[in-house]
Design an enzyme around this catalytic site. Structure first.
Site, PDB file in Angstrom:
ATOM      1  NE  ARG A  19      -1.329   2.524   2.882  1.00 45.81           N
ATOM      2  CZ  ARG A  19      -0.874   3.659   3.415  1.00 45.81           C
ATOM      3  NH1 ARG A  19      -0.798   4.768   2.690  1.00 45.81           N
ATOM      4  NH2 ARG A  19      -0.479   3.700   4.678  1.00 45.81           N
ATOM      5  CB  CYS A 252       3.921  10.702   2.165  1.00 45.67           C
ATOM      6  SG  CYS A 252       2.356  11.605   2.099  1.00 45.67           S
TER       7      CYS A 252
END
Length: 324
Positions: A19, A252
């Protein structure tokens, strides 16, 4: 005594590569490759593997098809497959539509993760709302998930610093973490999103957070070159859950400057080296890291992984020469 108590020598690894890792790759890989990655990680002994997220495919196209990933998995009884759910829309998608017409059918997974930030600037850049607003939005998400029998895990981003506003006050981390626990999160992962944390700033933050949030409800999530040092600092403080990403995949996409996560191979190698257990088969994990790195056409960012793989190749070459 719980395996995760302060005196425990067992550390639970939460594998976030499928993920948090894949979402930051420049191209999306096919659903069957995502399934293969998850199943290989499970075969290597990872007991908790983030299988994907229910986010907007326009914002994070790499996570499109998470429902298909969950449906296609050959599930192991000893493995959990949580997914990230950013808002109510994402949860309703997981639960198969806003009408919730399929209440008699089990959800595609038994666990979700929700997230908030300790930085106002990051919260506004990432999800276009303040910290307070984000927590208000998450409360009904957690409530519905718990009512449907799902476990709920929380993430706090930017717990040390923020790319937009610099150092973050530990009390902000404490307040967000406590709010997530109060919503019903069984555990809250503290993420050094920008990767600027050091053992000293990690200790300072943990001291403040643990004054109001029990250590057995906390986990560590780290990036950059200080990752292993910060992980070991968290372990020394009593934390017994660590988030990491095979081959150092990820980061991120909404935090300027953030690179990969701390590599699972490096974490496992370090923990095993100082006497902790993880239930992870390190050579098998190294093989997964080599496979996904080659499949993505990228460098393997795990130092331990590269070293173990090189050693395995050398032994194989020696064996071949000896039998030729």
């Amino acid at each position: 005594m719980s395996r995760r108590s302060f005196s425990s020598k067992f550390v639970r690894i939460v594998e976030v590569g499928p993920r948090d890792g894949l979402q930051n790759e420049p191209i999306a890989i096919h659903v069957h490759d995502r399934i293969a990655l998850i199943e290989r990680l499970a075969d290597a002994g990872l007991g908790v593997i983030e299988a994907g997220s229910f986010v907007s495919p326009k914002r994070v196209p790499q996570m499109a098809g998470t429902s298909d990933v969950l449906r296609g998995l050959k599930r192991r009884q000893d493995t959990r497959y949580p997914v990230l759910v950013p808002n109510m829309k994402g949860l309703l998608t997981l639960l198969d539509g806003p009408s919730l017409a399929s209440l008699d059918e089990p959800p595609l997974t038994d666990e979700i993760a929700i997230f908030a930030a300790a930085s106002e600037s990051f919260s506004k850049a990432n999800i276009n709302c303040s910290i307070s607003e984000s927590l208000d939005r998450l409360a009904p998400v957690a409530e519905l998930a718990l009512n449907r029998g799902l476990r709920v895990r929380g993430y706090v981003s930017t717990v040390i610093s923020c790319s937009y506003e610099g150092p973050i006050a530990p009390k902000s981390v404490r307040d967000v973490a406590k709010a997530l626990v109060d919503m019903g999160c069984y555990e809250v992962s503290l993420g050094d999103t920008t990767g600027f944390g050091t053992p000293r700033t990690m200790t300072n933050m943990l001291d403040v957070v643990m004054a109001q949030v029990s250590v057995d409800k906390l986990a560590n999530h780290d990036t950059y070159g200080m990752g292993i040092a910060n992980v070991l600092t968290a372990i020394e403080a009593g934390i017994r859950t660590v988030d990491s990403s095979v081959a150092g995949l990820g980061g991120c996409p909404f935090s300027p400057g953030a690179t990969g996560n701390v590599a699972t191979e490096d974490v496992v190698h370090a923990l095993h080296g100082i006497g902790y257990s993880t239930d992870v088969d390190l050579p098998a994990l190294v093989a997964v890291g080599e496979w996904i790195s080659a499949h993505l056409g990228r460098a393997n960012e795990s130092r331990a992984g590269r070293a173990w793989a090189s050693k395995a190749r050398s032994l194989a070459d020696s064996s071949t020469r000896a039998t030729s």
